[in-house]
Design a protein around this motif. Structure first.
Motif, PDB file in Angstrom:
ATOM      1  N   PHE A  63       5.064   1.533  34.549  1.00 11.91           N
ATOM      2  CA  PHE A  63       5.667   2.181  33.580  1.00 11.91           C
ATOM      3  C   PHE A  63       5.638   1.456  32.255  1.00 11.91           C
ATOM      4  O   PHE A  63       6.267   0.188  32.580  1.00 11.91           O
ATOM      5  CB  PHE A  63       6.843   2.983  33.923  1.00 11.91           C
ATOM      6  CG  PHE A  63       6.684   3.977  34.966  1.00 11.91           C
ATOM      7  CD1 PHE A  63       6.385   5.449  34.653  1.00 11.91           C
ATOM      8  CD2 PHE A  63       6.655   3.458  36.505  1.00 11.91           C
ATOM      9  CE1 PHE A  63       6.045   6.184  35.870  1.00 11.91           C
ATOM     10  CE2 PHE A  63       6.615   4.658  37.181  1.00 11.91           C
ATOM     11  CZ  PHE A  63       6.240   5.783  37.037  1.00 11.91           C
ATOM     12  N   ILE A  64       5.461   1.729  31.280  1.00 11.64           N
ATOM     13  CA  ILE A  64       5.838   1.285  29.877  1.00 11.64           C
ATOM     14  C   ILE A  64       6.806   1.962  29.066  1.00 11.64           C
ATOM     15  O   ILE A  64       6.614   3.116  29.274  1.00 11.64           O
ATOM     16  CB  ILE A  64       4.455   1.060  29.067  1.00 11.64           C
ATOM     17  CG1 ILE A  64       4.772  -0.126  27.763  1.00 11.64           C
ATOM     18  CG2 ILE A  64       3.791   2.226  28.299  1.00 11.64           C
ATOM     19  CD1 ILE A  64       3.578  -0.491  27.365  1.00 11.64           C
ATOM     20  N   HIS A  65       7.736   1.331  28.643  1.00 12.60           N
ATOM     21  CA  HIS A  65       9.032   1.941  28.000  1.00 12.60           C
ATOM     22  C   HIS A  65       9.073   1.247  26.651  1.00 12.60           C
ATOM     23  O   HIS A  65       9.055  -0.103  26.462  1.00 12.60           O
ATOM     24  CB  HIS A  65      10.011   1.707  28.800  1.00 12.60           C
ATOM     25  CG  HIS A  65       9.956   2.160  30.263  1.00 12.60           C
ATOM     26  ND1 HIS A  65      10.357   3.695  30.516  1.00 12.60           N
ATOM     27  CD2 HIS A  65       9.880   1.662  31.377  1.00 12.60           C
ATOM     28  CE1 HIS A  65      10.134   3.750  31.748  1.00 12.60           C
ATOM     29  NE2 HIS A  65      10.038   2.425  32.239  1.00 12.60           N
ATOM     30  N   ASP A  66       8.882   2.092  25.518  1.00 14.86           N
ATOM     31  CA  ASP A  66       9.036   1.529  24.145  1.00 14.86           C
ATOM     32  C   ASP A  66      10.853   1.319  24.073  1.00 14.86           C
ATOM     33  O   ASP A  66      11.383   2.126  24.497  1.00 14.86           O
ATOM     34  CB  ASP A  66       8.692   2.332  23.158  1.00 14.86           C
ATOM     35  CG  ASP A  66       9.179   1.809  21.604  1.00 14.86           C
ATOM     36  OD1 ASP A  66       8.056   1.157  21.149  1.00 14.86           O
ATOM     37  OD2 ASP A  66       9.818   2.472  20.990  1.00 14.86           O
ATOM     38  N   LEU A  67      10.905   0.242  23.463  1.00 14.56           N
ATOM     39  CA  LEU A  67      12.499   0.059  23.513  1.00 14.56           C
ATOM     40  C   LEU A  67      13.241   0.158  22.065  1.00 14.56           C
ATOM     41  O   LEU A  67      14.077  -0.680  21.701  1.00 14.56           O
ATOM     42  CB  LEU A  67      12.900  -1.508  23.758  1.00 14.56           C
ATOM     43  CG  LEU A  67      12.300  -2.115  25.288  1.00 14.56           C
ATOM     44  CD1 LEU A  67      12.622  -3.439  25.207  1.00 14.56           C
ATOM     45  CD2 LEU A  67      13.313  -1.282  26.234  1.00 14.56           C
TER      46      LEU A  67
END
Length: 154
Positions: A63-67
């Protein structure tokens, strides 16, 4: 092993192995596993997280998560805050383009998580591809190609 491959002018370049459960990406060398020297990338821009799949035979999912980055994170040219990555997805951070590569039944060892310890967010880098020895305190540094010509014209 899953990889994030940087592309420059349509040509694959630097390859980053997704070799631990959480890979942080951003401009800061201190807080990130992959450091992107690009003014359009936030200090702590995004992270890629590996999770064991709910289906035991499926391996793990990524999963990719924008911070909360200023210029946001895009996958396949669509803005995302959190998304499950699939093989050959294109990830855009600032002026950088990456291809996410993984096999269908990707597996990853989660030794600290299995032992009941929290996964460390300390930056680690594999010293040798033949060795499992890890060195703390290193980050994989990525330079934006063509930045020198931009800086020279200012």
């Amino acid at each position: 092993m899953a990889e994030l491959i940087q592309y420059a002018n349509g040509v694959p370049g630097i390859r980053f192995n997704i070799d631990k459960p959480v890979i942080r990406i951003g401009r800061s060398e201190i807080h990130n596993d992959i450091c992107v020297a690009d003014a359009y990338v936030s200090k702590e821009h995004a992270l890629i997280e590996a999770r064991l799949s709910e289906v035991p035979s499926a391996g793990c999912e990524f999963f990719i998560h924008d911070l909360g980055s200023t210029n946001k994170t895009y996958v396949n040219k669509k803005r995302v805050s959190s998304l499950r990555l699939k093989n050959n997805d294109m990830v855009y951070l600032g002026r950088n383009m990456f291809r996410f590569i993984c096999s269908e039944n990707e597996s990853m060892v989660f030794p600290e998580a299995e032992a009941g310890h929290p996964v460390s967010n300390q930056t680690l880098e594999i010293v040798s591809t033949d060795s499992a020895q890890l060195c703390p305190g290193f980050s994989r540094r990525l330079r934006v190609l063509g930045t020198e010509s931009l800086l020279g014209s200012v």
